[in-house]
Each structure stands twice: as structure tokens, then as C-alpha cells.
Scaffold this active site. Structure first.
Site, PDB file in Angstrom:
ATOM      1  NE  ARG A  18      -1.983  -1.703   3.567  1.00  0.00           N
ATOM      2  CZ  ARG A  18      -2.403  -1.888   4.812  1.00  0.00           C
ATOM      3  NH1 ARG A  18      -3.613  -1.481   5.169  1.00  0.00           N
ATOM      4  NH2 ARG A  18      -1.626  -2.484   5.707  1.00  0.00           N
ATOM      5  CE1 TYR A  54      -5.620   2.213  10.358  1.00  0.00           C
ATOM      6  CE2 TYR A  54      -4.451   1.877   8.290  1.00  0.00           C
ATOM      7  CZ  TYR A  54      -5.638   2.051   8.984  1.00  0.00           C
ATOM      8  OH  TYR A  54      -6.831   2.057   8.312  1.00  0.00           O
ATOM      9  CB  SER A  86     -12.072  -3.001  10.087  1.00  0.00           C
ATOM     10  OG  SER A  86     -11.193  -2.471  11.068  1.00  0.00           O
ATOM     11  CG  ASP A 122      -3.821  -4.915  13.674  1.00  0.00           C
ATOM     12  OD1 ASP A 122      -4.604  -5.268  14.569  1.00  0.00           O
ATOM     13  OD2 ASP A 122      -4.199  -4.345  12.630  1.00  0.00           O
TER      14      ASP A 122
END
Length: 367
Positions: A15, A93, A133, A269
Site C-alpha cells: 500500500r 496506523y 477492517s 495487530d
């Protein structure tokens, strides 16, 4: 403002933090965007795509990290720690509650860290975490179906079965965004699906929207243990905002599963909700515990980067524009949701769940 988008270096992370369209909006507003060469290649965006919309292509990660505001996808990796500095505003993140070393590095280097996953609207929703998600929940079933195949170490079961042969039993622990999306795909593939959650209102809602084929169970140790024992595919989908995930499935429960069953812990994670899980990578995604296949890749959406990058960039862009136009202090004062995303500031932990995870002092965000 000068905004940097470095190339992701986490294992098989394809990404990129921003699409060319997002860069164009920022450059049209008068901001300078530094994109590291090759940053978009994994998502099939060429350097020229960014150059055409006004980005400056820079040759090294150091150049991109030198910006005032750095936007990323994944948390800084150990090789990037030296690039952290006190005047840096980092938006990505972070998942700090599952990574004490990174947390202490952020504090020692006094980085202002805004975590995508804790930006929270007044209704409790997580607008930047939600799209990933959704991707991870849908992928969990794709991945689980693949690893149930015998050549991947699984039981050799087709998720949906065929006429005259029972479909696989899919158990999903957690009825939030990940669990809902996982259930949708599993039901669509014809599996027997059970969702377990502590919130009865959520379970009622899921039965209403997903139809009569979905089964639901209230979350308690007995129900979880019985469901895990019969699972062909177990999906961990538990989330506590910004905090480490609770271990709801024990090692003893995993030992009762049939050989060749599959575990996909999407919560990995945030530390994972299954005792036997630990983070894996796309290049080495699985391991066995008690003959049960465990898939615990911490950046699952990185495997479908084109979809994920578009979804993520759409969610982050309004917040990036606010930060770039207003600067950090004014932006978070204007937007309470963005303010909740601030995890570290001036050498202090400003998100309670992170402080509690490591016994650190919590500081209220004061500018």
C-alpha cells in the site's frame, strides 16, 4: 505545509499512503508533497502519475521523512526509528498498545504521533480504521478458505460444501466491522456461520441484516470453548479501541480443534485475541500449533493494495487537508475526532489505553 509520503518497508506491504488524486487535492491547495520514488509501485501508481499532479518525487526515504507532516500506512519499522524527531508530525496506523519498543522510541524522540486507528467520531465509530477492517474481514474468509485446502495444510474442506456434503463451520469472535464483513463473505460462500459477541444488541442487529442463516452466541468462556472445538475456520475479530486485544481463546481451547482447522486472527495487530497467535508476514504467513494452521499476518490488507490504498486514502484525506491547512494545534482544536487520534505528544503518552498497556504515565493533551 510540506507533506511526505515515504515508501512502505514492512514485509510485503504494497500500500501507499496517498493516491495521485489525493496528492492533486493537496497541491491544488498550495501544499508541497514529497513522494519517495517507487512508493506507489506496489499499488500500481507510477512516479509519473504523482509527478503529473504536482508531487515532487524524491530519491530517498530520508527526503520524504524530512517533511513537516509524514503520512504512512504502517507503523515505523526499526530501520526508520532514526528518522523520528521532535518536530515531526506523523499520521499513520500506529497500534502502539501492541508495540512497547515503538512506543518508547516515539516518546524518547518526542514525535507527535496521530494514530489512524484511534481517530474517533462522536458516535464512537472509527472512520479511518473502518475501511481496512472491512478489507481484513473479507480477506479473512478468502484466506481461511485457501488454507483449509489440503495442499496448504488444512483439513481439505470446501467452505461451502456441495449438495449432500456439509459445509465448513466458521466461528467469528467479535461482531464489529471485521466480524460483520467476515460473516457476509462466509455466508455468501455457503458456510455455517456463528458470530460471538458480548453485545446482545449487536447480535440482534446482525441477525436482522444478515438473515436467518446466521447463528449468534453471547460471549462467555463456555460458549467460546464449545464453538472453537467445532470450528473448521476460527476468525479472531475482537477490537478494544486503541488497546491491546483480550485473549478470549486459550491454548487449551485450540488443542480441542480438529487437525487441519484454520485460525485467522485479524486482531493480531493489537496483540491478538487468541493465546496461540503471534504476528506473521505475507512472506511467511502461517505456523502450526497442535496441528491447527494459524494465519496471523499483521497487515492483511497489504495483499490487496490497489483496493486498500483507494479505501484508505479516501478516509484519511479530509484529516490530512485539515492538518495541512490549519497546522496541528488548530486542526485538533477544530476536530475532536482527530484530537482523539493523538497518541504521543512532546514525549508523553496522550492515549490512556496505550499508557495502561505498558504502565506509563498518561498525560492529557495540552497544547
Amino acid at each position: 505545509m510540506i507533506i511526505g509520503a515515504p515508501k512502505e518497508i514492512k514485509d510485503n506491504e504494497y500500500r501507499v499512503a496517498m493516491t495521485p488524486g489525493g496528492v492533486q487535492q493537496l497541491t491544488n491547495l498550495g501544499h508541497r508533497v514529497l513522494v519517495e520514488t517507487g512508493a506507489g509501485e506496489g499499488s500500481r501508481f507510477a512516479d509519473e502519475d504523482y509527478r503529473e499532479v504536482g508531487a515532487t518525487i524524491v530519491p530517498t526515504s530520508t527526503d520524504a521523512w524530512g517533511a513537516e507532516l509524514v503520512i504512512k500506512v504502517k507503523e515505523p519499522q526499526p530501520d526508520e526509528y532514526a528518522l523520528l524527531r521532535p518536530d515531526l508530525l506523523l499520521f499513520t496506523y500506529l497500534h502502539l498498545a501492541a508495540d512497547e519498543r515503538l512506543t518508547r522510541e516515539m516518546l524518547a524522540r518526542k514525535v507527535t504521533g496521530i494514530a489512524y486507528e484511534t481517530v474517533e467520531l462522536s458516535n464512537g465509530s472509527l472512520p479511518i480504521l473502518t475501511p481496512m477492517s472491512e478489507v481484513a474481514g473479507r480477506m479473512a474468509i478468502q484466506v481461511g478458505a485457501r488454507y483449509l485446502e489440503r495442499m496448504h495444510g488444512g483439513r481439505g474442506k470446501l467452505l461451502g460444501g456441495v449438495p449432500g456434503v456439509r459445509p465448513a463451520d466458521v466461528i467469528i469472535i467479535g461482531g464489529g466491522v471485521v466480524g460483520t464483513n467476515a460473516a457476509q463473505i462466509a455466508l455468501g460462500m455457503g458456510a455455517n456461520v456463528v458470530v460471538i459477541d458480548a453485545n446482545l444488541d449487536r447480535l440482534r442487529y446482525l441477525e436482522e441484516v444478515l438473515g436467518g442463516r446466521l447463528n449468534t452466541l453471547s460471549s462467555n468462556p463456555r460458549n467460546i470453548a464449545e464453538a472453537v472445538r467445532r470450528a473448521d475456520l476460527l476468525v479472531g475479530a475482537v477490537l478494544i479501541k486503541g488497546a491491546k486485544a483480550p485473549k478470549l481463546v486459550s491454548r487449551e481451547m485450540i488443542a480441542t480443534m480438529k487437525p487441519g482447522s484454520v485460525v485467522v486472527d485479524v486482531a493480531v495487530d493489537q496483540g491478538g485475541c487468541i493465546e496461540t497467535t503471534h504476528p506473521t508476514t505475507h512472506s511467511n504467513p502461517t505456523f502450526l500449533v497442535d496441528e491447527v494452521v494459524h494465519y496471523c499476518v499483521a497487515n492483511m490488507p497489504g495483499a490487496v493494495p490497489r483496493t486498500s490504498t483507494y479505501a484508505l486514502s479516501s478516509a484519511t484525506l479530509p484529516y490530512i487537508v485539515n492538518l495541512a491547512n490549519s497546522g496541528f494545534p488548530a486542526a485538533i482544536q477544530r476536530d475532536p475526532a482527530l484530537a482523539k487520534g493523538v497518541n504521543t505528544y512532546a514525549g508523553a503518552v496522550t492515549y490512556l489505553a496505550v499508557a495502561e498497556a505498558f504502565g506509563l504515565e498518561y498525560a492529557t493533551l495540552v497544547l
